[in-house]
Design a protein around this motif. Sequence first.
Motif, PDB file in Angstrom:
ATOM      1  N   PHE A 397       7.540  10.735  -1.068  1.00 27.42           N
ATOM      2  CA  PHE A 397       6.779   9.779  -1.870  1.00 27.42           C
ATOM      3  C   PHE A 397       6.754   8.430  -1.142  1.00 27.42           C
ATOM      4  O   PHE A 397       7.462   7.485  -1.499  1.00 27.42           O
ATOM      5  CB  PHE A 397       7.409   9.636  -3.257  1.00 27.42           C
ATOM      6  N   LEU A 398       5.940   8.370  -0.111  1.00 25.76           N
ATOM      7  CA  LEU A 398       5.809   7.155   0.683  1.00 25.76           C
ATOM      8  C   LEU A 398       4.619   6.306   0.261  1.00 25.76           C
ATOM      9  O   LEU A 398       4.403   5.239   0.843  1.00 25.76           O
ATOM     10  CB  LEU A 398       5.679   7.514   2.175  1.00 25.76           C
ATOM     11  N   GLY A 399       3.850   6.735  -0.704  1.00 25.55           N
ATOM     12  CA  GLY A 399       2.697   5.963  -1.137  1.00 25.55           C
ATOM     13  C   GLY A 399       1.539   6.083  -0.173  1.00 25.55           C
ATOM     14  O   GLY A 399       1.639   6.692   0.893  1.00 25.55           O
ATOM     15  N   PRO A 400       0.411   5.489  -0.514  1.00 27.69           N
ATOM     16  CA  PRO A 400      -0.748   5.525   0.397  1.00 27.69           C
ATOM     17  C   PRO A 400      -0.513   4.641   1.620  1.00 27.69           C
ATOM     18  O   PRO A 400       0.494   3.950   1.727  1.00 27.69           O
ATOM     19  CB  PRO A 400      -1.891   4.996  -0.484  1.00 27.69           C
ATOM     20  N   GLU A 401      -1.462   4.698   2.523  1.00 27.96           N
ATOM     21  CA  GLU A 401      -1.384   3.833   3.711  1.00 27.96           C
ATOM     22  C   GLU A 401      -1.596   2.389   3.272  1.00 27.96           C
ATOM     23  O   GLU A 401      -2.711   1.958   2.962  1.00 27.96           O
ATOM     24  CB  GLU A 401      -2.450   4.249   4.727  1.00 27.96           C
TER      25      GLU A 401
END
Length: 776
Positions: A397-401
């Motif tokens: 769960f790194l999020g969007p760019e």
Amino acid sequence: MDDENDKDCLAPPSTNTFGIPNEPDLLLEYELYKASMGTKRLPSECHREVYAEAFIEHERLGTLADLCVRALAKLGTRHIAPPVKQYPMKLRIHYDSLDVNLPLEECYFVEDVRFWRRVVLAKSSDKTLQFKKIDECDWRGMGISLKYVELVEACPAAFWPEQQMAELGKLVRNYVRTLHIKHLQSLTDHSFSHYVESEPELDATSEESDEPDISSDESDTPAEEESEPTEDEERERPILRKRASRKDSSVRISDQTRVIEIDLQASVTEMKSQSEVRWKRKEARYSRNAARQQLRDLQQEKRTEHERRKQSRALMRKLPEPAPTLRKHRRSKITGLFNMTVQPEPDDGEADIPDKRNKDKLLDRLKRYDYPAKHCHHIDLSFVRYFDMLNSLTIEFLGPEMDRHYHKRHMNFSYDDMVHLAEGVRTLQQLKIFRLRNSRMDSMKLLIIARALKQLDALEVVDFGYDQLEDNCNVALEMLLERQVMLMELELEYNKLGTQSVDSIGYALRCHADNEPHGTPLRYLGLAHNPVGDYFLVNLIHGISGTNHVQELNIKGVEADSEIVERDLSCLLRTHAPLRWLNLAGIPLNAIDSRDLICSLESNHKVIYFDCRNCDMDLECEYEADIITRRNKYEMNREPLIDFLRSEEGIQEYLGKLRHPLVNNLERERARLSECTRNRPSHSSSESSIKEEAQEEYQEQEFDIWKVLGVQTSSVHHHELEKEPSTPSAQSSESAFVYNPNLFNLDQVREHMHLPGPGNRYYYFQKQSGALESNF
């Protein structure tokens, strides 16, 4: 006149006078082969649009037929033209012309491996894949997986096209073996405007009240423990009368039908085993009850908050009481300008509006809402159930760019996301590797996913690295390890685990070893960079001692006291036989007390990897550790010689038999040649064939055509025929062939050097030498 000719020959500047396919390679070649202005000025070339000779006779671009194949490839891949299918070279050009960004539903059926290799190299972040050959990877499965993950990561969090993604997953489920999801889209700012702009009392939703009921705790009364009789006890349910004698060594239990004798010593051992089993059941019951209590506390907190907000909402929605009517007073007479009374203006509410007009209120409102994890939802992660043949699942769960637009809400994920993920993972019975890394986990989220992973018997590797797990995750870790088929690797590096978590892991491994003594052991346990405390190794050793668990232990960079860790490591190396791999790099040890650790390592003949870098040990100790591990590797590769080399006499005898590899090869070759010479036949291989040829010649000479025709022949010829057959019989009676080159002179050798190999050379020499002797 020249200007008028130019206007007549050249086309207007705004029109395209040269048409080529819109392809980068062709455009680059056109810059090199494009027609000059002098050519365009010719009357025969002024209206020409395509210069085909610029693309012919070039090794990269091919002929116009190749360009047609490329153009057809842009139209679609499902129906390939029959002329292209018939020729392999044109089919190769067709697949090389396909775009790597084709939609998945238009290219999943393509079987060309080179096309999928281009897709993987273009979309994968692993740059080492370009060094792998065409047959070293499942390029088609990796390419389809990357394309599907690309669609998942591009899908907004507020909308999940369930039907379309389910149909697409059904088409590609047979090819997908791995999934690696990293950048899921988060909710936009507009989705949180309800929580930011509303008052805290109005932040109640109906979803919070819809909580599932949690089962009650398991009772801990002795009556319930004893209320689980076995089948034999149920059959022997009638009341038994016991008569015990203090003098006898046994107790007689009499019944109306039979008498049973029970040995006291056996009964004591059985009671001990039953007490141990009862204690283990009680510990497992306590852990399950603790997990249920955590869920109940969380639900009670949500319900209390929901009721408070509901009451506040009811109070705020209540209509205000009407203001009392005031009687109108008679206007006083105005005596002066400065003495007149002016009524204040009615409040317009601008002072309470949290915007740029009141920046303090706006800042307070923004700070009040902290974007909690329960509001940061993502797409429905239960879609993983579409791929029932999945072997490896990795989620981050790194999020969007985000680039420069970082916000912590992109990194959060809710409990609903974990529930949906657990629902999908529970159906993956072929899953072997599960990794949930670089995420903001807590005890509740880990408990939700652990209950789903516990049901997968084929699971081998579980990775929760970099997940910010704290020490209160002990119940979830113990639940994860309560399984019949134990995991092979458990990776918990770079978290915040403490002593309680390590105790739970050791206790779960001990219970598994007692329940499944012949089960598969836990091979790798990773606890690197965790504040596990000073006495974590003591509890871990107590849990795994006498078992086959933990063959590889990684405690790199743990936060603990150096003297206690050194003492416990020495005990671990001396007592835990299955240990093969130990990494303790980055733990500051005492340079004086490290000698005891080296002595413990020297007594261990099984450890083949020992990493002690940056442990403040002197160079001599590190060198000795390296020598000891090399010794263990040597002994492992030569296990039959281990017992033989234990004594000094065995070592001397082994060293006396050692030879240089070149000498061993030479002796082996000589032995092979001697064995070949000893077992070769006495007669040459060609002797039997020569005898057969001589017999055939004799039979042909013995056949007399004149006798068949009735014509008498001379007796001289008949006697010659009778003498000739004596030659092969005489040759057959000779001794075995021995080639002696000294029997022939140099001229004879030179004369017959061109004849076939050495096997037949003797007979040619014999024949020629006999002819020469007869001549002389």
